[in-house]
Scaffold this motif. Structure first.
Motif, PDB file in Angstrom:
ATOM      1  N   GLN A   1      -7.785  14.689  11.167  1.00 14.71           N
ATOM      2  CA  GLN A   1      -9.159  15.095  11.364  1.00 14.71           C
ATOM      3  C   GLN A   1      -9.386  16.498  10.814  1.00 14.71           C
ATOM      4  O   GLN A   1     -10.427  16.769  10.220  1.00 14.71           O
ATOM      5  CB  GLN A   1      -9.525  15.016  12.845  1.00 14.71           C
ATOM      6  N   ASN A   4      -9.962  16.448   7.063  1.00 11.57           N
ATOM      7  CA  ASN A   4     -11.283  15.906   6.797  1.00 11.57           C
ATOM      8  C   ASN A   4     -12.375  16.942   7.102  1.00 11.57           C
ATOM      9  O   ASN A   4     -13.319  17.111   6.333  1.00 11.57           O
ATOM     10  CB  ASN A   4     -11.495  14.639   7.620  1.00 11.57           C
ATOM     11  N   ASP A   5     -12.246  17.632   8.212  1.00  9.59           N
ATOM     12  CA  ASP A   5     -13.216  18.661   8.582  1.00  9.59           C
ATOM     13  C   ASP A   5     -13.228  19.814   7.572  1.00  9.59           C
ATOM     14  O   ASP A   5     -14.292  20.303   7.197  1.00  9.59           O
ATOM     15  CB  ASP A   5     -12.928  19.220   9.979  1.00  9.59           C
ATOM     16  N   HIS A  35      -7.770   8.692   6.742  1.00 11.34           N
ATOM     17  CA  HIS A  35      -8.901   9.017   7.611  1.00 11.34           C
ATOM     18  C   HIS A  35     -10.114   8.153   7.274  1.00 11.34           C
ATOM     19  O   HIS A  35     -10.824   7.681   8.169  1.00 11.34           O
ATOM     20  CB  HIS A  35      -9.242  10.505   7.498  1.00 11.34           C
ATOM     21  N   ASN A  39     -11.919   5.530   9.810  1.00 14.31           N
ATOM     22  CA  ASN A  39     -13.358   5.569  10.102  1.00 14.31           C
ATOM     23  C   ASN A  39     -14.001   4.210   9.860  1.00 14.31           C
ATOM     24  O   ASN A  39     -14.873   3.797  10.632  1.00 14.31           O
ATOM     25  CB  ASN A  39     -14.053   6.641   9.274  1.00 14.31           C
ATOM     26  N   THR A  52      -5.161   6.866  18.965  1.00 15.84           N
ATOM     27  CA  THR A  52      -4.509   7.824  18.091  1.00 15.84           C
ATOM     28  C   THR A  52      -3.141   7.344  17.613  1.00 15.84           C
ATOM     29  O   THR A  52      -2.768   7.585  16.467  1.00 15.84           O
ATOM     30  CB  THR A  52      -4.358   9.174  18.817  1.00 15.84           C
TER      31      THR A  52
END
Length: 113
Positions: A1, A4-5, A35, A39, A52
């Motif tokens: 994550q 990706n962020d 990722h 999604n 997770t």
């Protein structure tokens, strides 16, 4: 994550991400693919089952060239184009409830991945 962020929320370049996290560009791109697939799974009918600890399953799917080809994976759009095979993979890694009729009684059968 985090990767990706950094890329999509903070608009860092791939080089900036690699330098700040001390990872290779190959590792960065693989993590972005994973990722993206996660999604898509979360948006599917099976999405409520994501946990997770399933990350490694998605990582193995992305690592395997034959599976990526089978999914008709497109790296530029970070998605598979074979939706039928995508749905199959999701069903194979998810719990499925089937209803069986036995003497007019409905019996729920849970099939594990």
């Amino acid at each position: 994550q985090l990767i990706n962020d950094l890329k999509y929320k903070h608009n860092l370049t791939e080089e900036e991400i690699c330098n700040s996290l001390a990872i290779t560009k190959h590792n960065l791109k693989r993590n972005l693919r994973v990722h993206s697939l996660i999604n898509r799974y979360k948006e599917s009918d099976y999405g409520d089952q994501f946990e997770t600890n399933m990350y490694s399953i998605f990582e193995e799917i992305i690592k395997n060239v034959n599976i990526k080809n089978w999914l008709d994976w497109d790296d530029s759009n970070m998605q598979p184009y074979n939706s039928l095979n995508e749905e199959k993979i999701y069903s194979w890694i998810s719990t499925i409830e089937e209803i069986d009729l036995d003497n007019d009684d409905e019996i729920s059968i849970i099939k594990e991945p």
